[in-house]
Structures are given as C-alpha cells and as structure tokens.
Design a protein around this motif. Sequence first.
Motif, PDB file in Angstrom:
ATOM      1  N   ASP A  86     -10.288  33.409  28.362  1.00  0.00           N
ATOM      2  CA  ASP A  86      -9.873  32.391  27.914  1.00  0.00           C
ATOM      3  C   ASP A  86     -10.622  30.950  28.489  1.00  0.00           C
ATOM      4  N   GLN A  87     -10.677  30.861  29.887  1.00  0.00           N
ATOM      5  CA  GLN A  87     -10.765  29.476  30.664  1.00  0.00           C
ATOM      6  C   GLN A  87     -12.259  29.544  31.279  1.00  0.00           C
ATOM      7  N   THR A  88     -12.973  30.582  30.866  1.00  0.00           N
ATOM      8  CA  THR A  88     -14.318  30.436  31.231  1.00  0.00           C
ATOM      9  C   THR A  88     -15.108  29.970  30.077  1.00  0.00           C
ATOM     10  N   LEU A  89     -16.359  29.542  30.462  1.00  0.00           N
ATOM     11  CA  LEU A  89     -17.287  28.979  29.532  1.00  0.00           C
ATOM     12  C   LEU A  89     -18.318  30.000  29.046  1.00  0.00           C
ATOM     13  N   PHE A  90     -19.084  30.120  27.884  1.00  0.00           N
ATOM     14  CA  PHE A  90     -20.323  30.828  27.773  1.00  0.00           C
ATOM     15  C   PHE A  90     -21.669  30.011  28.268  1.00  0.00           C
ATOM     16  N   PHE A  91     -22.672  30.627  28.526  1.00  0.00           N
ATOM     17  CA  PHE A  91     -23.914  30.041  28.842  1.00  0.00           C
ATOM     18  C   PHE A  91     -24.258  29.291  28.073  1.00  0.00           C
ATOM     19  N   SER A  92     -24.056  29.504  26.750  1.00  0.00           N
ATOM     20  CA  SER A  92     -24.387  28.667  25.608  1.00  0.00           C
ATOM     21  C   SER A  92     -23.665  27.290  25.594  1.00  0.00           C
ATOM     22  N   SER A  93     -22.552  27.245  26.514  1.00  0.00           N
ATOM     23  CA  SER A  93     -21.710  25.939  26.260  1.00  0.00           C
ATOM     24  C   SER A  93     -22.701  25.101  27.084  1.00  0.00           C
ATOM     25  N   TYR A  94     -23.642  25.433  27.840  1.00  0.00           N
ATOM     26  CA  TYR A  94     -24.424  24.420  28.700  1.00  0.00           C
ATOM     27  C   TYR A  94     -25.428  23.679  27.837  1.00  0.00           C
ATOM     28  N   PHE A  95     -25.502  23.958  26.523  1.00  0.00           N
ATOM     29  CA  PHE A  95     -26.367  23.449  25.689  1.00  0.00           C
ATOM     30  C   PHE A  95     -25.685  21.903  25.436  1.00  0.00           C
ATOM     31  N   MET A  96     -24.211  21.688  25.992  1.00  0.00           N
ATOM     32  CA  MET A  96     -23.867  20.229  25.752  1.00  0.00           C
ATOM     33  C   MET A  96     -24.403  19.485  26.721  1.00  0.00           C
ATOM     34  N   GLY A  97     -24.898  19.882  27.900  1.00  0.00           N
ATOM     35  CA  GLY A  97     -25.549  19.142  28.919  1.00  0.00           C
ATOM     36  C   GLY A  97     -26.729  18.409  28.526  1.00  0.00           C
ATOM     37  N   ILE A  98     -27.340  18.763  27.273  1.00  0.00           N
ATOM     38  CA  ILE A  98     -28.290  17.841  26.599  1.00  0.00           C
ATOM     39  C   ILE A  98     -27.712  17.337  25.356  1.00  0.00           C
ATOM     40  N   PHE A  99     -27.127  18.183  24.645  1.00  0.00           N
ATOM     41  CA  PHE A  99     -26.514  17.595  23.151  1.00  0.00           C
ATOM     42  C   PHE A  99     -24.973  17.649  23.362  1.00  0.00           C
ATOM     43  N   PRO A 100     -24.330  16.589  23.542  1.00  0.00           N
ATOM     44  CA  PRO A 100     -22.834  16.685  23.999  1.00  0.00           C
ATOM     45  C   PRO A 100     -22.013  16.864  22.698  1.00  0.00           C
ATOM     46  N   ASP A 101     -22.575  16.779  21.362  1.00  0.00           N
ATOM     47  CA  ASP A 101     -21.830  17.294  20.303  1.00  0.00           C
ATOM     48  C   ASP A 101     -22.377  18.626  19.456  1.00  0.00           C
ATOM     49  N   PHE A 102     -23.028  19.451  20.406  1.00  0.00           N
ATOM     50  CA  PHE A 102     -23.589  20.522  19.845  1.00  0.00           C
ATOM     51  C   PHE A 102     -22.542  21.254  18.992  1.00  0.00           C
ATOM     52  N   PHE A 103     -21.338  21.469  19.589  1.00  0.00           N
ATOM     53  CA  PHE A 103     -20.254  22.440  19.193  1.00  0.00           C
ATOM     54  C   PHE A 103     -19.471  21.514  18.545  1.00  0.00           C
ATOM     55  N   GLY A 104     -19.712  20.314  18.058  1.00  0.00           N
ATOM     56  CA  GLY A 104     -18.772  19.481  17.410  1.00  0.00           C
ATOM     57  C   GLY A 104     -18.203  18.422  18.089  1.00  0.00           C
ATOM     58  N   ASN A 105     -17.047  17.683  17.740  1.00  0.00           N
ATOM     59  CA  ASN A 105     -16.194  16.887  18.499  1.00  0.00           C
ATOM     60  C   ASN A 105     -14.701  16.663  17.864  1.00  0.00           C
ATOM     61  N   PRO A 106     -13.767  16.731  18.634  1.00  0.00           N
ATOM     62  CA  PRO A 106     -12.460  16.713  18.081  1.00  0.00           C
ATOM     63  C   PRO A 106     -12.132  15.366  17.597  1.00  0.00           C
ATOM     64  N   VAL A 107     -12.961  14.277  17.783  1.00  0.00           N
ATOM     65  CA  VAL A 107     -12.751  12.906  17.201  1.00  0.00           C
ATOM     66  C   VAL A 107     -12.877  13.217  15.868  1.00  0.00           C
ATOM     67  N   THR A 249     -24.725  23.061   9.789  1.00  0.00           N
ATOM     68  CA  THR A 249     -24.941  21.437   9.634  1.00  0.00           C
ATOM     69  C   THR A 249     -24.477  20.683  10.580  1.00  0.00           C
ATOM     70  N   ILE A 250     -23.441  21.146  11.271  1.00  0.00           N
ATOM     71  CA  ILE A 250     -23.024  20.291  12.575  1.00  0.00           C
ATOM     72  C   ILE A 250     -24.153  20.084  13.628  1.00  0.00           C
ATOM     73  N   ILE A 251     -24.567  21.448  13.901  1.00  0.00           N
ATOM     74  CA  ILE A 251     -25.726  21.374  14.863  1.00  0.00           C
ATOM     75  C   ILE A 251     -26.788  20.568  14.451  1.00  0.00           C
ATOM     76  N   LYS A 252     -27.359  20.552  13.600  1.00  0.00           N
ATOM     77  CA  LYS A 252     -28.532  19.822  13.117  1.00  0.00           C
ATOM     78  C   LYS A 252     -28.155  18.351  13.175  1.00  0.00           C
ATOM     79  N   ARG A 253     -27.207  18.020  12.680  1.00  0.00           N
ATOM     80  CA  ARG A 253     -26.541  16.526  12.625  1.00  0.00           C
ATOM     81  C   ARG A 253     -26.424  15.958  14.173  1.00  0.00           C
ATOM     82  N   ASN A 254     -25.969  16.879  14.875  1.00  0.00           N
ATOM     83  CA  ASN A 254     -25.541  16.321  16.209  1.00  0.00           C
ATOM     84  C   ASN A 254     -26.502  16.468  17.227  1.00  0.00           C
ATOM     85  N   THR A 255     -27.607  17.124  17.001  1.00  0.00           N
ATOM     86  CA  THR A 255     -28.692  17.232  17.848  1.00  0.00           C
ATOM     87  C   THR A 255     -30.073  16.656  17.622  1.00  0.00           C
TER      88      THR A 255
END
Length: 498
Positions: A86-107, A249-255
Amino acid sequence: DKNIFTISLSLSFFAGHTQTTLIVYFLSLSYLLFKSWQTKKYSIGFNLFIFYLISLLIIAVQLIPAIEMYRQSIRETLATESFYKDQTLFFSSYFMGIFPDFFGNPVTRNWWGKINYAESAIYFGTTAFYFFIYQVLYPKNWKKNISQFFIFFVIVSILISTQNLFSKLIFNLKIPLISSSTFSRYSSIFIFAGSILASLGLSNFIEDLKNKSYKKILIINFFLTLVILIYWVLILLKKLPPEFITYLTIIKRNTLIPSFILLLIIFLPLLKYSFDNRLKFVNEKLISIIILLLLSVELWRFSYKYIPFSPTQFFFPKHQLIENLKRYAFNERYDDYVSTNINSLYGINSIFGAEPLYNKNLGELTSLSKNGKINITDRASMQIPNGPYKPRILDLLSMKYFVDKTDNSRNAWVDFYGLNNDFDSRFKEIWTDGIYKIYLNKNYLPRQKMFYQVQVVKDKNKLLEKIIDNNFDYKNIALVEEKMNFSFPKTGVNGIKI
C-alpha cells in the motif's frame, strides 16, 4: 560553517518528523564521506564528523525517550506485507516528476493515483527536470564532479520508494524505523538530489550556450522532442495501459502545459543560435532570466493548486456546538466530533488522536471493544470498533462527554454495543440546539484518580479479560502486571481515615 552544520542537523530532528530526520542525517553523512574520499582531505572530513556526533549529543535529550517510545509502539507490529504494498509507489508514479497532475489532483477532486497526492508528489519543476536530464546525460569533469553522488541517490530513491526486489528486501530485513516507514516518502531523496542535479545542469547549459557548444544541446533536445512526440502519439492513438485509458481525459488535460514548457525550453537554444552576432540582447543572460521566470511561474501554479487557501472562517466557524464543547470539555475528554487534527485549536480534548507512535498496550486495550479479542487494525491512530465492550473502553478512556446528532447514537445504542436499552441510565443530556446534543457520561473514569486497591495479574491476556469483565470494579481497583514494592497508607491527610 561548522556551527550552522551542527545546529541544522539538530533542528531537523527537533522538527518532529523522524523519517525525514533519518534521511537528512544519512544523506549528510554520505556526502561527508564522499567528499572526503573525492578530495582526499580526510582531516577536514573527520573534523566535520566530530560536529556530526555533537549534533547527536544535542538531540539525545529527545532521541533517547523517542527510541523508548518507538519500542513500545505498535509501529513495527503492523508493518505487514499489505502495508508494504500500500505504501510503495509504482514506477509510473514518477511521471509526476514531469507532469505534477498526471494522476489528477485532490483539489480538483479527480485524483486516481497510488496512495495519496501528498505521498506521491515528487515534482520539483518541469523546467528543472529538463536540466536534470541535461546534467545526467552530460556531466562535466565526471571524476571531479559531485553528479555521480546525486545520480546514485536518485537511483536509490526510485528503487526504495517503488515496488521491486530491492525495496522488498529492505522491508523484509525489518530494519527499525526504515522498514516500517512509508516507503513512498523516500522519493523525497529523488526530489532533493534531482534539484541539485538540475541546478548543475542549468549552469552547464548556460556555459555551453556562452561557449556556443550547441552539439550537446541539440542531441538532448532532439531526444526529448522525440520522447514528447511518441508520448502524444500514444495518447492520441490510445495505446496506453487499460487503467490509463480510463482516465485519458485527465491525462491529456494535465500534461498539455508541462509538454508545452518542455518544448519552449527546447526552443530557447534555437533562438540564441539563430540570432548569434545579429541581435545582441538575445544572449545567455536573457535566456537565463526566461528560464528562471518560467520555473517560478510553474512552481507557483503547482503550490497554489497543491495548497489552496480559503478564508479562516471556513476552517474555524463559530458554532453553538463548538462553543459549548469548549465550555464543558475544556479540561475533559469527549468522544470526538470535531476533526481530530484541530481539536487542540479549539482547546477541547478528544479521546482519539493521530499519533503514529501510539502505545501498543493502548491499542490492544481499545481493540477489545468489538469482541473482547486483540485485533489492532491501524498503526497510526487509535481505533475503538463498535461492539459490546465499547462502553467499558470509553469509560476507561475518561470519556466524560459525547456529541450526538439527531439522536443517531441513542437510536443505534443496541446495534452499536449489543446492550439493552440503558442509554438514559448511562447518559444525561446537558445541552441541545434541537439537532446536536451533548451528553454527560455518568460512568466515566476521571482522568486523575487515586486508587487504594491493587490487583496483580501477571498474564496480559487475563488482565485484559478482567478489565472488560462487567463484574470488575474498574472505578476502585487498579490492575498491574507486577507487584508493587510499597504499601498504601490506611489513613489520609492529618490522620483522616480513608
């Protein structure tokens, strides 16, 4: 300065986040050893190491009690296989190093990434990421450069924060504090090391522009342009993993904006190259200013979205319920209604809390409320599940008051606790506004109380069984696991009999 070095290390510990402190001490010591080896100035390294030890002496006043508290906490016990996953990331999580909202945003309420946004936010700037890549691919004076040190820790950070054999080994070694901490937070090493490499990359980039060394720049720009092109082709053709397609849709808009930023940086050297010896103002100084402004704007946008600010009255509203809780529960405990994190700001005391090192014995006691058996399910906050023993647990925790809304607790008393309808015999209504009610618990155990009868029960399981026994007089008898080497006086103050 040695004094600043010592004080900074010490303050990192006193700040209160042990995992962060561990990272700070480990990285600083590793860098100290690396520089001593690289420069062959071992005497300087040894002198700094002495101050490193001095900082440990300074924090010992809090470190030693913290170690003892950690040993008695539930932290290690619940560091299970499921916790690791539960507490480890996926390698794909590091897309956020370039695209901060690749996986959306709680706000914007569209977060769909691993864990939560706070644990996954490894972004230090799309602009900075370009220069991070620049430094990694083309570090100057490799043997004398510190890039190798930070590149090594970038790799370590990615490996330890994601699910793989390396992080699984760290987890299975059961290293105190390290193996039981949230693995995703080790990505902070990536952020720190990446930021250092990005600053070095920017320096080398500007130097190459100044010296008109365009070959390296063009190779990297061609590589990044190709990557961006392939990325968008895959998106437009929907050639992505199934879970990504769902949120396309989220990925396209946020990247889109980060992709534009990368293309803009790629374009800047072409601007300099095109106007060499023709437009004097198009130089490396102007490009440096554009880069810094670009980085400032994108980081401001990220922080403004990540930490939105609202008027204080939305967070601390004036309400009759809260005002009366402050009146009644000022120095007493209540079954919480206000969010646990802000109870203290109102000056009221909940029986709950979010203490990551909460005592194992306390966790075992409160877990009995469901069926009388130990079953701790949360390692970061105390849980009191509904069940027949919950009233006794609440009494032992000195719950003097509790809040009810539209009689939910009254109506569900039998369902919650499996007891007969004895609500009115246990609780007395002391305030209501027609919707909310505050009740006084008649059976609560005062927070401070003298006990003159003690029973020794050495077996912990038997002790826990006895403490929830309906026939046990918990208000007048204290249970202990070891015999106490003193006797209670038979008289009180000035000979008054007790």
